[in-house]
Design an enzyme around this catalytic site. Structure first.
Site, PDB file in Angstrom:
ATOM      1  N   GLY A   1       0.830  -1.198   0.000  1.00  0.00           N
ATOM      2  CA  GLY A   1       0.000   0.000   0.000  1.00  0.00           C
ATOM      3  C   GLY A   1       0.866   1.251   0.000  1.00  0.00           C
ATOM      4  O   GLY A   1       2.029   1.207  -0.389  1.00  0.00           O
TER       5      GLY A   1
ATOM      6  N   HIS B   1       4.351   2.567  -8.146  1.00  0.00           N
ATOM      7  CA  HIS B   1       3.439   1.418  -8.190  1.00  0.00           C
ATOM      8  C   HIS B   1       2.528   1.508  -9.428  1.00  0.00           C
ATOM      9  O   HIS B   1       2.239   0.497 -10.071  1.00  0.00           O
ATOM     10  CB  HIS B   1       2.563   1.367  -6.939  1.00  0.00           C
ATOM     11  CG  HIS B   1       3.319   1.161  -5.656  1.00  0.00           C
ATOM     12  ND1 HIS B   1       3.538   2.176  -4.760  1.00  0.00           N
ATOM     13  CD2 HIS B   1       3.911   0.064  -5.138  1.00  0.00           C
ATOM     14  CE1 HIS B   1       4.226   1.708  -3.735  1.00  0.00           C
ATOM     15  NE2 HIS B   1       4.474   0.433  -3.932  1.00  0.00           N
TER      16      HIS B   1
ATOM     17  N   GLY C   1       9.793  -3.717  -8.680  1.00  0.00           N
ATOM     18  CA  GLY C   1      10.604  -2.571  -9.090  1.00  0.00           C
ATOM     19  C   GLY C   1      12.087  -2.774  -8.800  1.00  0.00           C
ATOM     20  O   GLY C   1      12.460  -3.425  -7.828  1.00  0.00           O
TER      21      GLY C   1
END
Ligand code: PAF
Length: 278
Positions: A23, A29, A147
C-alpha cells in the site's frame, strides 16, 4: 475493478499478472501496474502490510495505511482487482508463529550473503520471502512485477522463484525500472516523511549514483559516492559497486555490475541503485 477481501474469491484472477505491494501507493506502483497491464492478463494488485518483514526496531504500526487513495490509484492505473488479505489469509497460524517461521526459512544466497540490506535488517528478507511465497501460492500468477528500486529484494525474489521452479512452474519475475521525480529522486513511500530541507538533501543519493557512473575505477567510485552523500548531509550506510547477479563483490566471473547506496537523513533511511558501466 474488483476488491477482494478473501482468498476464496481469487480464482478468476489466478494465472494473471501480479503487483504485490504494502500500500501507500505512488507513481512507482502505478507504473508497475501499467507495465503489468501490457501483458494482456488480468492484473491483480495485493495490498498487505506484512508484519514479518519489519525488524523489532522498525515501526510496523506507523507504516502509512492509505487504502482508499490506494484503491483509486490502482483503478486509474488499470488494475482489474485488488486483493486486501486479512492476516488470517496470509498467516493462518497467527503472527507470532509466522514471525518465528520467517526466521527459520532457508533463504536464497542473495538474501544473506551480500551484507547490504541484510546487514542492518537481518530478519527482513525472511519476512519478504515468506509473504511473497504465500501470495504466489494463493494468486498463482504467471507474471509478477517488482521494481528495481528495491534491487536486493528483486534479486532475492527472482532467486527464490528460480530455486523453487517446481513449486511456481509457470511464474516469471518481471523487473521494472525505477520511477523518478523530475530531479532524479527515486519514488518511495518513505519520501512522504521528508521535510523541505531533507527533500533537497535526499537528492544526494541520485547525485552519488551519477558520480559513480562517471568513474572508471571501482574503488574510486565507492570513495566518491560516500563523499557525495556526506556533502548532502546524508549519513552513508553503504555505497558500493557489486555484481548485479549475486550482489557480492565483483570478481572475474562478473559481467554486469550495479551501484547500490543506502543512507540516512535523520531517522529516514533511503536506498537507490543504478547500473554501473554500459
Ligand atoms: O516491496 C514491497 O512493497 C514489499 O516488500 C513486498 C514485496 C510487497 C512484500 O511485502
Amino acid at each position: 475493478m474488483k476488491i477482494i477481501e478473501s482468498s476464496r474469491e481469487l480464482a478468476p484472477f489466478q494465472g494473471g499478472s501480479l503487483v504485490a505491494t504494502m500500500g501507500a501507493l505512488h507513481e512507482g506502483h502505478a507504473s508497475l501496474i501499467r507495465t503489468a497491464k501490457l501483458a494482456k492478463h488480468p492484473v491483480l494488485v495485493t495490498i498487505f502490510v506484512n508484519p514479518t518483514q519489519f525488524g523489532p526496531s522498525e515501526d510496523f504500526s506507523r507504516y502509512p495505511r492509505t487504502l482508499e487513495v490506494d484503491l483509486g490509484l490502482a483503478e486509474t492505473a488499470g488494475a482489474d482487482a485488488v486483493f486486501v488479505p486479512s492476516i488470517g489469509d496470509i498467516y493462518p497460524d497467527g503472527i507470532e508463529i509466522a514471525k518465528r517461521q520467517a526466521t527459520e526459512l532457508a533463504l536464497p544466497p542473495t538474501a544473506n550473503q551480500p551484507k547490504l540490506e541484510d546487514a542492518g535488517r537481518p530478519t527482513h528478507f525472511g519476512g519478504v520471502c515468506q509473504v511473497v511465497a504465500r501470495l504466489f501460492d494463493l494468486c498463482r500468477p504467471s507474471l509478477a512485477h517488482f521494481g528495481e528500486k528495491d534491487f536486493q529484494q528483486l534479486r532475492v525474489i527472482t532467486q527464490l522463484v528460480e530455486l523453487n521452479s517446481d513449486r511456481w512452474q509457470a511464474l516469471k519475475i518481471v523487473p521494472c525500472k525505477t520511477v523518478r521525480e523530475p530531479d532524479g529522486l527515486a519514488m518511495s513511500s518513505r519520501n512522504r516523511y521528508l521535510n523541505v530541507t531533507q527533500r533537497q538533501d535526499a537528492l544526494g543519493l541520485w547525485r552519488a549514483l551519477q558520480v559513480a557512473r562517471e568513474c572508471e575505477n571501482l574503488s574510486n567510485a565507492e570513495v566518491m559516492m560516500r563523499a557525495t552523500l556526506e556533502q548532502h548531509g546524508l549519513d552513508p550506510e553503504y555505497a558500493v559497486v557489486r555484481s548485479s547477479k549475486t550482489l557480492c563483490a565483483i570478481d572475474a566471473t562478473t559481467n554486469s555490475a550495479r551501484i547500490l547506496v543506502a543512507a540516512k537523513l535523520g531517522e529516514i533511511r533511503l536506498i537507490d541503485n543504478a547500473p554501473f558501466g554500459n
